[in-house]
Motif scaffolding. Structure first.
Motif, PDB file in Angstrom:
ATOM      1  N   ASN A  15       0.977  -1.238  -0.296  1.00 50.56           N
ATOM      2  CA  ASN A  15       0.336  -0.007  -0.013  1.00 50.56           C
ATOM      3  C   ASN A  15       0.674   0.938  -0.271  1.00 50.56           C
ATOM      4  O   ASN A  15       0.623   2.194  -0.450  1.00 50.56           O
ATOM      5  CB  ASN A  15      -0.614  -0.394   1.219  1.00 50.56           C
ATOM      6  CG  ASN A  15      -2.015  -0.635   0.967  1.00 50.56           C
ATOM      7  OD1 ASN A  15      -2.146  -1.306   0.159  1.00 50.56           O
ATOM      8  ND2 ASN A  15      -2.391  -1.173   1.807  1.00 50.56           N
ATOM      9  N   SER A  16       2.129   1.532   0.786  1.00 51.61           N
ATOM     10  CA  SER A  16       2.836   2.776   0.845  1.00 51.61           C
ATOM     11  C   SER A  16       3.109   2.544  -1.132  1.00 51.61           C
ATOM     12  O   SER A  16       3.769   3.710  -1.086  1.00 51.61           O
ATOM     13  CB  SER A  16       4.298   2.121   1.687  1.00 51.61           C
ATOM     14  OG  SER A  16       4.411   3.236   2.213  1.00 51.61           O
ATOM     15  N   TYR A  17       3.946   1.516  -1.243  1.00 47.54           N
ATOM     16  CA  TYR A  17       4.392   1.698  -2.733  1.00 47.54           C
ATOM     17  C   TYR A  17       3.520   2.676  -3.211  1.00 47.54           C
ATOM     18  O   TYR A  17       4.669   3.080  -4.174  1.00 47.54           O
ATOM     19  CB  TYR A  17       4.806  -0.050  -2.570  1.00 47.54           C
ATOM     20  CG  TYR A  17       5.764   0.407  -4.297  1.00 47.54           C
ATOM     21  CD1 TYR A  17       6.410   0.914  -4.964  1.00 47.54           C
ATOM     22  CD2 TYR A  17       4.557  -0.615  -5.339  1.00 47.54           C
ATOM     23  CE1 TYR A  17       6.758   0.481  -6.367  1.00 47.54           C
ATOM     24  CE2 TYR A  17       4.771  -0.015  -6.795  1.00 47.54           C
ATOM     25  CZ  TYR A  17       6.191   0.294  -7.349  1.00 47.54           C
ATOM     26  OH  TYR A  17       6.456   0.038  -8.021  1.00 47.54           O
ATOM     27  N   ASN A  25      -0.040  10.496  -0.934  1.00 49.85           N
ATOM     28  CA  ASN A  25       0.290   9.760   0.244  1.00 49.85           C
ATOM     29  C   ASN A  25      -0.662   9.538   0.856  1.00 49.85           C
ATOM     30  O   ASN A  25      -0.799   9.083   2.134  1.00 49.85           O
ATOM     31  CB  ASN A  25       0.944  11.579   1.072  1.00 49.85           C
ATOM     32  CG  ASN A  25       2.379  11.580   0.112  1.00 49.85           C
ATOM     33  OD1 ASN A  25       2.642  10.366  -0.252  1.00 49.85           O
ATOM     34  ND2 ASN A  25       3.478  11.839   0.482  1.00 49.85           N
ATOM     35  N   ASN A  26      -1.727  10.695   0.813  1.00 53.18           N
ATOM     36  CA  ASN A  26      -3.455  10.407   1.711  1.00 53.18           C
ATOM     37  C   ASN A  26      -4.584   9.588   0.589  1.00 53.18           C
ATOM     38  O   ASN A  26      -5.593   9.011   1.045  1.00 53.18           O
ATOM     39  CB  ASN A  26      -3.590  11.510   2.346  1.00 53.18           C
ATOM     40  CG  ASN A  26      -3.160  12.281   2.907  1.00 53.18           C
ATOM     41  OD1 ASN A  26      -2.127  12.183   3.652  1.00 53.18           O
ATOM     42  ND2 ASN A  26      -3.148  13.885   2.612  1.00 53.18           N
TER      43      ASN A  26
END
Length: 57
Positions: A15-17, A25-26
């Protein structure tokens, strides 16, 4: 020594990737089955009779 990444940690990393790749980012990352559930809940909450009445001329 390397250790295996647990399922939830792997999802968090993925998910971060995706947020970085999409420059969001959000962003809320949803899987296909989660999107389907949300769509089904929305469609079940729509009152088709009232939509039809409001579109009648």
């Amino acid at each position: 020594m390397m250790s295996e990444i647990s399922g939830s940690s792997a999802n968090a990393i993925e998910n971060s990737y995706l947020r970085q790749v999409l420059n969001a980012n959000n962003a809320l990352i949803l899987r296909s089955d989660e999107t389907t559930i949300i769509a089904e809940e929305f469609l079940n909450s729509v009152n088709l009779s009232s939509i039809s009445d409001s579109l009648s001329l």
